[in-house]
Design an enzyme around this catalytic site. Sequence first.
Site, PDB file in Angstrom:
ATOM      1  N   LYS A 185       0.884  -1.171   0.000  1.00 44.90           N
ATOM      2  CA  LYS A 185       0.000   0.000   0.000  1.00 44.90           C
ATOM      3  C   LYS A 185       0.920   1.218   0.000  1.00 44.90           C
ATOM      4  O   LYS A 185       1.337   1.705   1.057  1.00 44.90           O
ATOM      5  CB  LYS A 185      -0.900  -0.009   1.236  1.00 44.90           C
ATOM      6  CG  LYS A 185      -1.827   1.197   1.337  1.00 44.90           C
ATOM      7  CD  LYS A 185      -2.987   1.123   0.361  1.00 44.90           C
ATOM      8  CE  LYS A 185      -3.958   2.291   0.563  1.00 44.90           C
ATOM      9  NZ  LYS A 185      -5.151   2.213  -0.280  1.00 44.90           N
TER      10      LYS A 185
ATOM     11  N   GLY B   9      -7.730   5.729  -3.535  1.00 42.99           N
ATOM     12  CA  GLY B   9      -8.750   6.444  -4.289  1.00 42.99           C
ATOM     13  C   GLY B   9      -8.796   5.979  -5.731  1.00 42.99           C
ATOM     14  O   GLY B   9      -8.649   4.797  -6.031  1.00 42.99           O
TER      15      GLY B   9
END
Length: 246
Positions: A38, A123
């Site tokens: 991530k 996002g």
Amino acid sequence: MPRGFVVTGTDTDVGKTMTTAALALWLRHAGLDLAPMKPTQTGASRDAGGLWHAPDLDYTLGMLGLDPDPAERVLMQPFCFEPACSPHLAAAPGETPPSVAAIAAAAAALAARHAAIVVEGAGGLMVPLNGSEMMIDLFAALALPVVLVGRAGLGSINHVLLSLEALTARRIPVLGVVLNETRPQDPADAFIRADNPRTITRFSGVPCLGALPFIPEPTPARLLSAAQALPGLAAAFAPLLQGVAP
């Protein structure tokens, strides 16, 4: 260049993290040494020892039953920030903002430790990383194929097709689309959910790998079962699994 793939979404809260965990479970179950990453996590927090914890990464690691050492965790989550906002806003004065070059270096170092990596975006594609780079710039630099996640219901066709056009414009390859039921679905909308994959593929030429059902209390077993029910995974990930012992 690293081996693996990227999971990105048409928007925030479309189920990227659950999809990342489900795909990673499926691939590791198939025998692939796959590590999650991530690169930018906002809304992160530090533990008592000062180590950053990225909630999305923690979720995937927990589902995979992995507990990386601190050095590897830093490679998996190179940029963590406390404010829950777009990455370009999250860095406080004096903090280093995310950058494509730094993330690509961390991805290469993580990939050197594993057969492949899965990189979860933040996002959508056009989320700014800093004052001049966006998430889609990172994906182009990583040169990894993308799995695009969209909502399963009404509105997903427009959002998915727009995102696919942006990826095509940057010549970023797409493995396929996963539609995600992020909440309980109304049976009256079943005809929409049934049509979305066909219409997305017809207009884009990109395969829909399947739809993940709403899972109110996810467990590794339930996520793996959901991934195993996705009809398009075997074909999409065949090149990545080539040579992997079953």
